[in-house]
Design a protein around this motif. Structure first.
Motif, PDB file in Angstrom:
ATOM      1  N   GLU A  71       0.841  -1.190   0.000  1.00  0.00           N
ATOM      2  CA  GLU A  71       0.000   0.000   0.000  1.00  0.00           C
ATOM      3  C   GLU A  71       0.880   1.245   0.000  1.00  0.00           C
ATOM      4  OE1 GLU A  71      -2.742  -0.138   3.213  1.00  0.00           O
ATOM      5  OE2 GLU A  71      -3.799  -1.920   2.468  1.00  0.00           O
ATOM      6  N   GLN A  72       0.466   2.244  -0.809  1.00  0.00           N
ATOM      7  CA  GLN A  72       1.174   3.512  -0.891  1.00  0.00           C
ATOM      8  C   GLN A  72       0.147   4.627  -0.997  1.00  0.00           C
ATOM      9  OE1 GLN A  72       4.398   3.476  -3.946  1.00  0.00           O
ATOM     10  NE2 GLN A  72       3.638   1.423  -4.387  1.00  0.00           N
ATOM     11  N   PRO A  73       0.485   5.817  -0.558  1.00  0.00           N
ATOM     12  CA  PRO A  73      -0.462   6.938  -0.696  1.00  0.00           C
ATOM     13  C   PRO A  73      -0.790   7.204  -2.166  1.00  0.00           C
ATOM     14  CG  PRO A  73       1.319   7.489   0.835  1.00  0.00           C
ATOM     15  CD  PRO A  73       1.702   6.208   0.180  1.00  0.00           C
ATOM     16  N   ASN A  74      -2.073   7.423  -2.442  1.00  0.00           N
ATOM     17  CA  ASN A  74      -2.565   7.782  -3.785  1.00  0.00           C
ATOM     18  C   ASN A  74      -2.291   6.703  -4.830  1.00  0.00           C
ATOM     19  OD1 ASN A  74      -3.446  10.373  -2.871  1.00  0.00           O
ATOM     20  ND2 ASN A  74      -1.321  11.089  -3.007  1.00  0.00           N
ATOM     21  N   VAL A  75      -2.084   5.478  -4.398  1.00  0.00           N
ATOM     22  CA  VAL A  75      -1.872   4.367  -5.329  1.00  0.00           C
ATOM     23  C   VAL A  75      -2.724   3.181  -4.874  1.00  0.00           C
ATOM     24  CG1 VAL A  75      -0.209   2.738  -6.318  1.00  0.00           C
ATOM     25  CG2 VAL A  75       0.482   5.102  -5.852  1.00  0.00           C
ATOM     26  N   VAL A  76      -3.519   2.624  -5.806  1.00  0.00           N
ATOM     27  CA  VAL A  76      -4.268   1.406  -5.498  1.00  0.00           C
ATOM     28  C   VAL A  76      -3.289   0.240  -5.501  1.00  0.00           C
ATOM     29  CG1 VAL A  76      -6.128  -0.124  -6.239  1.00  0.00           C
ATOM     30  CG2 VAL A  76      -6.343   2.346  -6.556  1.00  0.00           C
ATOM     31  N   PRO A  77      -3.266  -0.572  -4.438  1.00  0.00           N
ATOM     32  CA  PRO A  77      -2.273  -1.655  -4.381  1.00  0.00           C
ATOM     33  C   PRO A  77      -2.378  -2.601  -5.574  1.00  0.00           C
ATOM     34  CG  PRO A  77      -3.337  -1.378  -2.250  1.00  0.00           C
ATOM     35  CD  PRO A  77      -4.086  -0.522  -3.217  1.00  0.00           C
ATOM     36  N   ALA A  78      -1.239  -3.163  -5.924  1.00  0.00           N
ATOM     37  CA  ALA A  78      -1.180  -4.098  -7.052  1.00  0.00           C
ATOM     38  C   ALA A  78      -1.898  -5.396  -6.715  1.00  0.00           C
ATOM     39  CB  ALA A  78       0.280  -4.390  -7.404  1.00  0.00           C
ATOM     40  N   ASP A  79      -2.392  -6.065  -7.746  1.00  0.00           N
ATOM     41  CA  ASP A  79      -2.874  -7.430  -7.586  1.00  0.00           C
ATOM     42  C   ASP A  79      -1.670  -8.364  -7.495  1.00  0.00           C
ATOM     43  OD1 ASP A  79      -5.431  -6.462  -7.845  1.00  0.00           O
ATOM     44  OD2 ASP A  79      -5.646  -7.030  -9.948  1.00  0.00           O
ATOM     45  N   LEU A  80      -1.802  -9.368  -6.646  1.00  0.00           N
ATOM     46  CA  LEU A  80      -0.755 -10.376  -6.520  1.00  0.00           C
ATOM     47  C   LEU A  80      -1.192 -11.597  -7.311  1.00  0.00           C
ATOM     48  CD1 LEU A  80       1.947 -11.125  -5.232  1.00  0.00           C
ATOM     49  CD2 LEU A  80       0.698 -11.902  -3.216  1.00  0.00           C
ATOM     50  N   VAL A  81      -0.376 -11.993  -8.285  1.00  0.00           N
ATOM     51  CA  VAL A  81      -0.759 -13.074  -9.204  1.00  0.00           C
ATOM     52  C   VAL A  81       0.247 -14.216  -9.094  1.00  0.00           C
ATOM     53  CG1 VAL A  81      -1.252 -13.684 -11.598  1.00  0.00           C
ATOM     54  CG2 VAL A  81      -1.753 -11.363 -10.781  1.00  0.00           C
ATOM     55  N   PHE A  82      -0.281 -15.420  -8.870  1.00  0.00           N
ATOM     56  CA  PHE A  82       0.552 -16.620  -8.885  1.00  0.00           C
ATOM     57  C   PHE A  82       0.300 -17.366 -10.197  1.00  0.00           C
ATOM     58  CE2 PHE A  82       0.192 -15.654  -4.393  1.00  0.00           C
ATOM     59  CZ  PHE A  82       1.491 -15.868  -3.942  1.00  0.00           C
ATOM     60  N   VAL A  83       1.387 -17.753 -10.845  1.00  0.00           N
ATOM     61  CA  VAL A  83       1.299 -18.414 -12.144  1.00  0.00           C
ATOM     62  C   VAL A  83       1.796 -19.854 -11.985  1.00  0.00           C
ATOM     63  CG1 VAL A  83       1.946 -18.347 -14.580  1.00  0.00           C
ATOM     64  CG2 VAL A  83       1.744 -16.214 -13.274  1.00  0.00           C
ATOM     65  N   ILE A  84       0.929 -20.804 -12.302  1.00  0.00           N
ATOM     66  CA  ILE A  84       1.284 -22.221 -12.154  1.00  0.00           C
ATOM     67  C   ILE A  84       2.455 -22.578 -13.064  1.00  0.00           C
ATOM     68  CG2 ILE A  84       0.497 -24.594 -12.511  1.00  0.00           C
ATOM     69  CD1 ILE A  84      -0.756 -23.354 -10.076  1.00  0.00           C
ATOM     70  N   ASP A  85       3.457 -23.226 -12.483  1.00  0.00           N
ATOM     71  CA  ASP A  85       4.579 -23.772 -13.243  1.00  0.00           C
ATOM     72  C   ASP A  85       4.656 -25.266 -12.942  1.00  0.00           C
ATOM     73  OD1 ASP A  85       6.693 -23.700 -15.010  1.00  0.00           O
ATOM     74  OD2 ASP A  85       8.177 -23.175 -13.490  1.00  0.00           O
ATOM     75  N   GLU A  86       5.059 -26.038 -13.918  1.00  0.00           N
ATOM     76  CA  GLU A  86       5.051 -27.502 -13.792  1.00  0.00           C
ATOM     77  C   GLU A  86       6.468 -28.032 -13.623  1.00  0.00           C
ATOM     78  OE1 GLU A  86       4.232 -30.876 -17.006  1.00  0.00           O
ATOM     79  OE2 GLU A  86       2.421 -29.714 -16.546  1.00  0.00           O
ATOM     80  N   LYS A  87       6.681 -28.756 -12.543  1.00  0.00           N
ATOM     81  CA  LYS A  87       7.994 -29.361 -12.308  1.00  0.00           C
ATOM     82  C   LYS A  87       8.164 -30.590 -13.208  1.00  0.00           C
ATOM     83  CE  LYS A  87       8.377 -28.067  -7.408  1.00  0.00           C
ATOM     84  NZ  LYS A  87       8.520 -28.617  -6.029  1.00  0.00           N
ATOM     85  N   PRO A  88       9.375 -30.857 -13.665  1.00  0.00           N
ATOM     86  CA  PRO A  88       9.617 -32.071 -14.450  1.00  0.00           C
ATOM     87  C   PRO A  88       9.328 -33.323 -13.620  1.00  0.00           C
ATOM     88  CG  PRO A  88      11.473 -30.543 -14.612  1.00  0.00           C
ATOM     89  CD  PRO A  88      10.599 -30.037 -13.518  1.00  0.00           C
ATOM     90  N   HIS A  89       8.854 -34.373 -14.294  1.00  0.00           N
ATOM     91  CA  HIS A  89       8.557 -35.642 -13.625  1.00  0.00           C
ATOM     92  C   HIS A  89       9.504 -36.713 -14.136  1.00  0.00           C
ATOM     93  CE1 HIS A  89       6.220 -39.165 -12.263  1.00  0.00           C
ATOM     94  NE2 HIS A  89       5.724 -38.328 -11.352  1.00  0.00           N
TER      95      HIS A  89
END
Length: 341
Positions: free
Chosen positions: A227-245
């Motif tokens: 949060e910052q003055p005069n700024v709408v907080p950013a959205d936090l985005v998680f992006v699925i990544d696939e581990k090798p099997h």
């Protein structure tokens, strides 16, 4: 022919709807009277003519009449297309009229409709149109006398800006994407208290990974950034990544496995034993002759299909045939006897 609307918009006579929109946007922004306070009279005339040209050429019927009869045809000075010599429409002044209902709209209304009722210059005040759409409501009750272009190059405040989203990868095993899982993510961020002071806090975010989710799936937590003055907080985005099997590879909704077999097994058959991603033991008989490039498909043993409950992709088995590096003379003779028939 009167006014050349094509020349007004600086487009060719075969201009598409997209060409007309681009031309109108550019010229209307340039010649809006409130963007030209030192040359307002000329700007008003040009702005009006630009709006009239766009209104005519963007309407299929008006454009067809204009192309055939020009500006005069739109304003009732020639007979309609296909009419006989005795058939005319009166314009009330004794002359023939083919489009008696055409009167150019207010240029500000055309401008407002084009931009969807919002300012193309990023402000939220009225444009001073005579249209009632800008008097109340559409822009929070600003009166028509308040101008959206306060002066050349200056726009009214547009409110707090929103910070750009913050993306983080969320590595998942193939088992998690097959079975689903619950992930707890601990985040640290700064918030602003009632006194305006910034302070750090920690939060635990819960992510329910759904069976069948793919690499690239995004999970968004709105306004969980700092949060910052005069700024709408950013959205936090998680992006699925696939581990090798170690065994399986994913191909869309299918699972692919490569099985090593000997030449004897390729020719005579064998049994394959696999452990599935949900822990089941799967026994698959290979009874047909396996050639290089052979692929065996086991239906419904692939990844879950998220939007189709109970359905899965396929398990595709590829083969890596191990050929012997040497054969004795006796073995060669034996193979010839066996395979020659």
């Amino acid at each position: 022919m009167g006014v050349d609307y094509y020349n007004v918009l600086k487009v060719g006579r075969n201009a598409t709807d997209e060409d007309l929109k681009k031309a109108y946007r550019k010229l209307a922004m340039k010649w809006h009277p409130d963007k030209n306070p030192n040359n307002k009279k000329e700007a008003e005339a040009k702005f009006k003519q630009i709006s009239e040209a766009y209104e005519v050429l963007s309407d299929r019927q008006k454009r067809q009449i204009y192309d055939q009869y020009g500006e005069e045809g739109l304003k009732g000075q020639v007979p309609p297309p296909g009419a006989g010599g005795s058939s005319t429409f009166s314009n009330g002044a004794g002359g023939p009229n083919i489009f008696s209902s055409f009167n150019p709209r207010n240029a500000e209304d055309v401008f407002a409709d084009f931009f969807g009722g919002s300012s193309p210059f990023g402000s939220f005040t009225s444009m001073g149109s005579r249209s009632s759409r800008f008097q109340d409501g559409a822009f929070g009750g600003f009166s028509g006398t308040e101008n959206m272009f306060r002066s050349f190059g200056e726009a009214a405040p547009a409110g707090p800006r929103k910070a750009p989203p913050v993306e983080n990868k969320l590595p998942c095993t193939l088992e998690e994407l097959y079975n689903g899982s619950t992930r707890k993510m601990k985040i640290s961020r700064n918030i602003v208290d009632a006194s305006g002071k910034s302070m750090p806090v920690e939060e635990i975010l819960t992510i329910e990974v759904k069976p069948g989710w793919k690499k690239g799936t995004k999970i968004t937590f709105p306004e969980k950034g700092n949060e910052q003055p005069n700024v709408v907080p950013a959205d936090l985005v998680f992006v699925i990544d696939e581990k090798p099997h170690s065994v399986y590879k994913r191909d869309g909704n299918d699972l692919v496995v490569t099985q090593k077999i000997s030449l004897v097994e390729a020719l005579t058959g064998c049994m394959m034993n696999l452990t599935t991603l949900d822990g089941r033991n799967l026994t698959i008989p290979i009874t047909e002759v396996v050639n290089p490039g052979t692929e065996k498909v086991v239906p419904n043993e692939g990844m879950p299909i998220g939007k189709e409950h109970g359905r899965k992709g396929n398990l595709r088995i590829k083969f890596d045939i191990k050929f012997p590096t040497r054969l004795t003379a006796e073995q060669k003779a034996g193979l010839k006897r066996l395979l020659s028939g």
